[in-house]
Design an enzyme around this catalytic site. Structure first.
Site, PDB file in Angstrom:
ATOM      1  N   LYS A  22      -0.120   4.878   6.643  1.00 21.78           N
ATOM      2  CA  LYS A  22      -0.585   3.849   7.586  1.00 21.78           C
ATOM      3  C   LYS A  22       0.589   3.026   8.114  1.00 21.78           C
ATOM      4  CE  LYS A  22      -2.299  -0.241   5.942  1.00 21.78           C
ATOM      5  NZ  LYS A  22      -1.670  -1.440   6.502  1.00 21.78           N
ATOM      6  N   ASN A  23       1.471   2.592   7.199  1.00 23.14           N
ATOM      7  CA  ASN A  23       2.500   1.645   7.616  1.00 23.14           C
ATOM      8  C   ASN A  23       3.672   2.284   8.357  1.00 23.14           C
ATOM      9  OD1 ASN A  23       0.935  -0.385   6.702  1.00 23.14           O
ATOM     10  ND2 ASN A  23       2.123  -0.805   4.845  1.00 23.14           N
ATOM     11  N   CYS A 126      -2.967 -15.044   6.943  1.00 22.33           N
ATOM     12  CA  CYS A 126      -3.902 -14.005   6.525  1.00 22.33           C
ATOM     13  C   CYS A 126      -4.143 -14.142   5.042  1.00 22.33           C
ATOM     14  CB  CYS A 126      -3.406 -12.617   6.909  1.00 22.33           C
ATOM     15  SG  CYS A 126      -2.272 -11.916   5.752  1.00 22.33           S
ATOM     16  N   ARG A 131       2.593 -15.667   6.080  1.00 25.52           N
ATOM     17  CA  ARG A 131       3.158 -14.572   6.873  1.00 25.52           C
ATOM     18  C   ARG A 131       3.645 -15.005   8.261  1.00 25.52           C
ATOM     19  NH1 ARG A 131      -0.274  -9.183   6.027  1.00 25.52           N
ATOM     20  NH2 ARG A 131       1.739  -8.206   6.439  1.00 25.52           N
ATOM     21  N   PRO A 132       4.697 -15.796   8.302  1.00 27.29           N
ATOM     22  CA  PRO A 132       5.233 -16.245   9.595  1.00 27.29           C
ATOM     23  C   PRO A 132       5.919 -15.109  10.362  1.00 27.29           C
ATOM     24  CG  PRO A 132       6.641 -16.983   7.787  1.00 27.29           C
ATOM     25  CD  PRO A 132       5.462 -16.310   7.157  1.00 27.29           C
ATOM     26  N   LEU A 135      11.268 -14.693  11.781  1.00 27.72           N
ATOM     27  CA  LEU A 135      12.424 -13.788  11.729  1.00 27.72           C
ATOM     28  C   LEU A 135      12.347 -12.717  12.818  1.00 27.72           C
ATOM     29  CD1 LEU A 135      12.720 -13.459   7.836  1.00 27.72           C
ATOM     30  CD2 LEU A 135      13.986 -14.971   9.393  1.00 27.72           C
ATOM     31  N   ASP A 316       2.539  -3.700  -2.266  1.00 28.23           N
ATOM     32  CA  ASP A 316       1.278  -3.048  -1.885  1.00 28.23           C
ATOM     33  C   ASP A 316       0.646  -2.265  -3.040  1.00 28.23           C
ATOM     34  OD1 ASP A 316       1.502  -4.104   0.631  1.00 28.23           O
ATOM     35  OD2 ASP A 316       2.262  -2.284   1.570  1.00 28.23           O
ATOM     36  N   ARG A 408      -9.698   0.220   6.283  1.00 29.84           N
ATOM     37  CA  ARG A 408      -8.497  -0.092   7.068  1.00 29.84           C
ATOM     38  C   ARG A 408      -7.324   0.779   6.607  1.00 29.84           C
ATOM     39  NH1 ARG A 408      -6.430  -5.585   6.518  1.00 29.84           N
ATOM     40  NH2 ARG A 408      -4.823  -4.461   7.605  1.00 29.84           N
TER      41      ARG A 408
END
Ligand code: EPU
Length: 429
Positions: A22-23, A126, A131-132, A135, A316, A408
């Site tokens: 997925k990633n 989230c 989770r900014p 960067l 994860d 998901r």
């Protein structure tokens, strides 16, 4: 809403095919925005997130064609996507789309690199933390984009195109590295990224971009150098196997006991995870066909693990490992160093009878003799699957609610596990 019912106590035997990652798929699909030619992706998993990103790209004018069935294909073979961003009709990614999937913020990089502008909603917080995106914005700024924040949107402009620059990330960020690589591929001149993420998915995206004509070297190491090119072409690329899905099923086998071949899995993508499983008492062997995982007889040993960027133990897989440790013979410690709030599974595991104490970023898990089934739910993908793992060893029935989180990121989870003997079924809601 669908639910998943698991009745614990069955050992797992057989073969589980591992899908495409997925990633890697998500940034690869986003990279299609960099070229007017068609990008063909093979081994794409059938996941809700892939469908959602298709809709998001569609909003920019991207056509996605899903290839038809081929002779001899099994339901587990990945799909082929033909993605064409011949004409980008809209450079805005609105809040209602970006807020559904954080990775879609990454479209900002190819849009500003190719079109000279992008207006992308900030994704917001989230379930696993704040989770900014500071960067990611810093990286674009270093490549000469003019950045403005207005009404919850990040507006990036580069009328005369981006230019190469030096980007030094103060902390390792996967999304920041993807963004920097995509933007720098079409920038004028050379970009050097220091402290880049070394995740295999970063390397997979760079390999694909190089096939499209980019000049990227060093992907997979912490220093990546990119010589910008004026245009990229189409290409065909096969998505690498999902190391998190691999690790998840490996933990499931370690939890339930049994002997399973994780077909297509690659040990080199998951060495830290496999080392922890061996320490926990699983037998692991890498073969040409994939990775074989077995636990027969031996109990589960406790472990001390801290999550870390690749090649460390992946965040994860933290929830899944915690589920496994609930039944260890002794006390384990798991420290989460990547996301500050990634412990939503803890209270749900406790509902199944686990003994877990949280102290800041460290969880202490005292193994118990047995878990007991209960109704549970979780607010993110990996937390949800950790509940399925726990349920495989729990006495009686566990009902996992909010299955859309699982959809998901896990393709046909209940089919893959039940084919190996698990008592697991989806109940349409
Ligand atoms: N961070 C910042 N500022 C930024 C970007 C990140 O402070 O601008 C921080 C994050 O808050 C976090 C750390 O840096 O504390 C690392 O975040 P990273 O940017 O690496 O995460 P990401 O790119 O948003 C990807 C995966 C996640 C995975 C992380 C870490 C995708 C689509 N997502 O997220 O996957 O946990 O890297 O490996 O690739 C999942 O699949 O369930 C998932 C959450």
């Amino acid at each position: 809403m669908d639910r998943i019912r698991v009745t614990g106590g069955r050992r797992l035997h057989g073969t589980i095919p591992i899908s495409g990652a997925k990633n890697a798929t998500l940034p690869l699909m986003i990279a299609s925005l960099l070229t007017e030619e068609t990008l063909v992706l093979d081994n794409v998993p059938r996941l809700a997130d892939v469908g959602q990103l298709q809709r998001i790209l569609g909003n920019h004018g991207v056509d996605v064609m899903v290839g038809g069935k081929r002779p001899g294909e099994t339901p587990y073979d990945g799909q082929t996507l033909h993605i064409s961003a011949a004409r980008i009709v809209d450079t805005t990614a609105p809040y209602d789309l970006v807020s559904k999937m954080r990775a879609s913020f990454w479209v900002i990089a190819p849009l500003v690199a190719r079109m000279g502008q992008a207006r992308v909603s900030m994704p917001g917080g989230c379930a696993i933390g704040t989770r900014p995106v500071d960067l990611l914005i810093m990286a674009l700024d270093r490549l000469g984009a003019h950045i403005e924040i207005d009404g919850g949107y990040v507006i990036a402009r580069a009328k005369n195109g981006l230019r190469g620059g030096e980007i030094k990330f103060p902390k390792v960020t996967v999304g920041g590295t993807h963004t920097a690589i995509m933007a720098a591929s079409l920038a004028r001149g050379t970009t050097v990224i220091e402290n880049a993420a070394r995740e295999p998915e970063v390397k997979d995206v760079a390999d694909c971009l190089n096939r499209m004509g980019a000049k990227i070297s060093g992907a997979g190491t912490s220093r990546i150098v990119i010589e910008g090119v004026s245009r990229l072409s189409g290409a065909r690329h096969r998505v690498l196997p999902d190391r998190i899905e691999t690790g998840t099923y490996a933990m499931a086998v370690a939890m339930a006991g049994g002997d399973v071949l994780l077909e297509n899995a690659r040990a080199d993508l998951l060495q830290a995870g496999l080392d922890v499983l061996v320490a926990a008492g699983a037998e692991i062997s890498a073969t040409n066909a994939g990775i074989r995982v077995a636990r027969n007889g031996a109990g589960i040993s406790p472990v001390e693990v801290a999550t870390a960027p690749f090649p460390g133990f992946p965040t994860d897989l933290q929830a899944q490992l915690m589920a496994l440790m609930t039944c260890a013979k002794g006390t384990s410690h798991i420290t989460e160093t990547i996301f500050e709030n990634r412990f939503m599974h803890v209270q749900e595991l406790v509902r199944l009878g686990a003994h877990i104490r949280l102290d800041g970023e460290c969880a202490t898990i005292e193994g118990v003799g047995k878990l007991t089934g209960a109704p549970v739910m979780a607010t993110d993908l990996r937390a949800s699957v950790s509940l399925v793992i726990a349920a495989l060893a729990a006495e009686g029935e566990t009902m996992v609610n909010r299955v859309y989180h699982l959809d998901r990121g896990f393709e046909r989870l209940e089919d893959k596990l039940s084919a190996c003997g698990a008592a697991i079924e989806r109940i349409a809601g």
